[in-house]
Design a protein around this motif. Structure first.
Motif, PDB file in Angstrom:
ATOM      1  N   LYS A  66       0.900  -1.231   0.217  1.00  0.00           N
ATOM      2  CA  LYS A  66      -0.143  -0.076   0.029  1.00  0.00           C
ATOM      3  C   LYS A  66       0.981   1.203  -0.079  1.00  0.00           C
ATOM      4  O   LYS A  66       0.470   2.353  -0.570  1.00  0.00           O
ATOM      5  CB  LYS A  66      -0.920  -0.054   1.196  1.00  0.00           C
ATOM      6  CG  LYS A  66      -1.979  -0.841   1.023  1.00  0.00           C
ATOM      7  CD  LYS A  66      -2.926  -0.812   2.085  1.00  0.00           C
ATOM      8  CE  LYS A  66      -4.004  -1.816   2.172  1.00  0.00           C
ATOM      9  NZ  LYS A  66      -4.677  -2.319   3.567  1.00  0.00           N
ATOM     10  N   LEU A  67       1.840   1.134   0.942  1.00  0.00           N
ATOM     11  CA  LEU A  67       2.882   2.427   0.872  1.00  0.00           C
ATOM     12  C   LEU A  67       3.381   2.579  -0.563  1.00  0.00           C
ATOM     13  O   LEU A  67       3.501   3.632  -1.143  1.00  0.00           O
ATOM     14  CB  LEU A  67       3.807   2.174   2.040  1.00  0.00           C
ATOM     15  CG  LEU A  67       3.430   2.208   3.335  1.00  0.00           C
ATOM     16  CD1 LEU A  67       4.231   1.770   4.239  1.00  0.00           C
ATOM     17  CD2 LEU A  67       2.661   3.594   3.879  1.00  0.00           C
ATOM     18  N   PHE A  68       3.768   1.494  -1.172  1.00  0.00           N
ATOM     19  CA  PHE A  68       4.428   1.660  -2.572  1.00  0.00           C
ATOM     20  C   PHE A  68       3.438   1.987  -3.585  1.00  0.00           C
ATOM     21  O   PHE A  68       3.867   2.461  -4.930  1.00  0.00           O
ATOM     22  CB  PHE A  68       5.104   0.284  -3.129  1.00  0.00           C
ATOM     23  CG  PHE A  68       6.523   0.262  -2.513  1.00  0.00           C
ATOM     24  CD1 PHE A  68       7.495   0.904  -3.269  1.00  0.00           C
ATOM     25  CD2 PHE A  68       6.864  -0.749  -1.414  1.00  0.00           C
ATOM     26  CE1 PHE A  68       8.913   0.787  -2.631  1.00  0.00           C
ATOM     27  CE2 PHE A  68       8.076  -0.832  -1.079  1.00  0.00           C
ATOM     28  CZ  PHE A  68       9.092  -0.059  -1.676  1.00  0.00           C
ATOM     29  N   ASP A  69       2.332   2.136  -3.179  1.00  0.00           N
ATOM     30  CA  ASP A  69       1.060   2.664  -4.300  1.00  0.00           C
ATOM     31  C   ASP A  69       1.000   4.295  -4.129  1.00  0.00           C
ATOM     32  O   ASP A  69       0.631   4.703  -4.957  1.00  0.00           O
ATOM     33  CB  ASP A  69      -0.194   1.954  -3.710  1.00  0.00           C
ATOM     34  CG  ASP A  69      -0.452   0.831  -4.173  1.00  0.00           C
ATOM     35  OD1 ASP A  69       0.215   0.005  -5.067  1.00  0.00           O
ATOM     36  OD2 ASP A  69      -1.447  -0.059  -3.489  1.00  0.00           O
ATOM     37  N   VAL A  70       1.657   4.754  -3.086  1.00  0.00           N
ATOM     38  CA  VAL A  70       1.690   6.014  -3.058  1.00  0.00           C
ATOM     39  C   VAL A  70       2.701   6.823  -4.116  1.00  0.00           C
ATOM     40  O   VAL A  70       3.996   6.007  -3.967  1.00  0.00           O
ATOM     41  CB  VAL A  70       2.404   6.745  -1.457  1.00  0.00           C
ATOM     42  CG1 VAL A  70       2.269   8.238  -1.531  1.00  0.00           C
ATOM     43  CG2 VAL A  70       1.118   6.104  -0.750  1.00  0.00           C
ATOM     44  N   PRO A  71       2.401   7.574  -4.923  1.00  0.00           N
ATOM     45  CA  PRO A  71       3.353   7.990  -5.811  1.00  0.00           C
ATOM     46  C   PRO A  71       4.799   8.576  -5.468  1.00  0.00           C
ATOM     47  O   PRO A  71       4.648   9.500  -4.403  1.00  0.00           O
ATOM     48  CB  PRO A  71       2.722   9.066  -6.738  1.00  0.00           C
ATOM     49  CG  PRO A  71       1.237   8.629  -6.487  1.00  0.00           C
ATOM     50  CD  PRO A  71       1.158   8.226  -5.158  1.00  0.00           C
TER      51      PRO A  71
END
Length: 188
Positions: free
Chosen positions: A43-48
């Motif tokens: 989920k954190l890697f989903d943040v651009p």
């Protein structure tokens, strides 16, 4: 749930403190591909713009390539809060294969240096790692050869502008003082 944030010496990394134990042993996700075993890291890697996630004992550090923290923090805080409120495990397999376990497999040193390596590891464990954890990172022993200690820098320490000074003026001086066989410290 209240999540504190702290700056780290690395301007590209921010420390998030959820007020509870995160992991027993540090785990780093240096890429989206490596995050597959942690729903929160995914989920954190989903943040651009996010390029790294590190779990410490009671904190999470997030590293960005670009973007401003003011714009990124709400999404990061939301992902962390949502994860903890869901009650889902931090690691999908439920087993925390720590980076330390993986590091131990890749260590290199001559058996004749085993006593010296034990002293180096003890100093890193008792004096270096606690201080580095305060800054949102971790440092682990990788090897010892020809008087050179090789260390792996993780979390906020990885890519930090002041990491060279930390290694050469702090850790190198400490190790040289207590372990005469040490001539230099290098990152891996």
């Amino acid at each position: 749930m209240f999540i504190q944030t702290e700056a780290t010496p690395n301007p590209a990394t921010l420390k998030f403190i959820p007020g509870r134990v995160v992991v027993d042993s540090p785990v780093e996700f240096a890429s989206r591909e490596s995050a597959g075993r942690s729903p929160l890291a995914e989920k954190l890697f989903d943040v651009p713009g996010i390029t790294g996630v590190f779990y410490g004992s009671d904190f999470i550090t997030v590293t960005k390539a670009d973007g401003e923290w003011q714009q990124l923090k709400p999404a990061i805080l939301g992902a962390i809060m949502e994860h903890y409120m869901s009650g889902a495990p931090l690691l999908a397999d439920g087993v925390a294969t720590s980076d330390a376990d993986l590091d131990d497999e890749d260590e290199f040193f001559d058996e004749s240096d085993a006593e010296t390596v034990d002293m180096i590891k003890d100093l890193i464990e008792t004096r270096v790692r606690p201080a580095v954890a305060n800054d949102g990172g971790d440092i682990t022993f990788r090897g010892f050869k020809d008087g050179i200690v090789y260390l792996n820098m993780k979390g906020a320490c990885s890519g930090c502008p002041s990491s060279t000074a930390t290694l050469q003026h702090g850790i190198q001086n400490l190790l040289k003082h207590f372990v005469p066989d040490v001539v230099e410290v290098r990152p891996m």
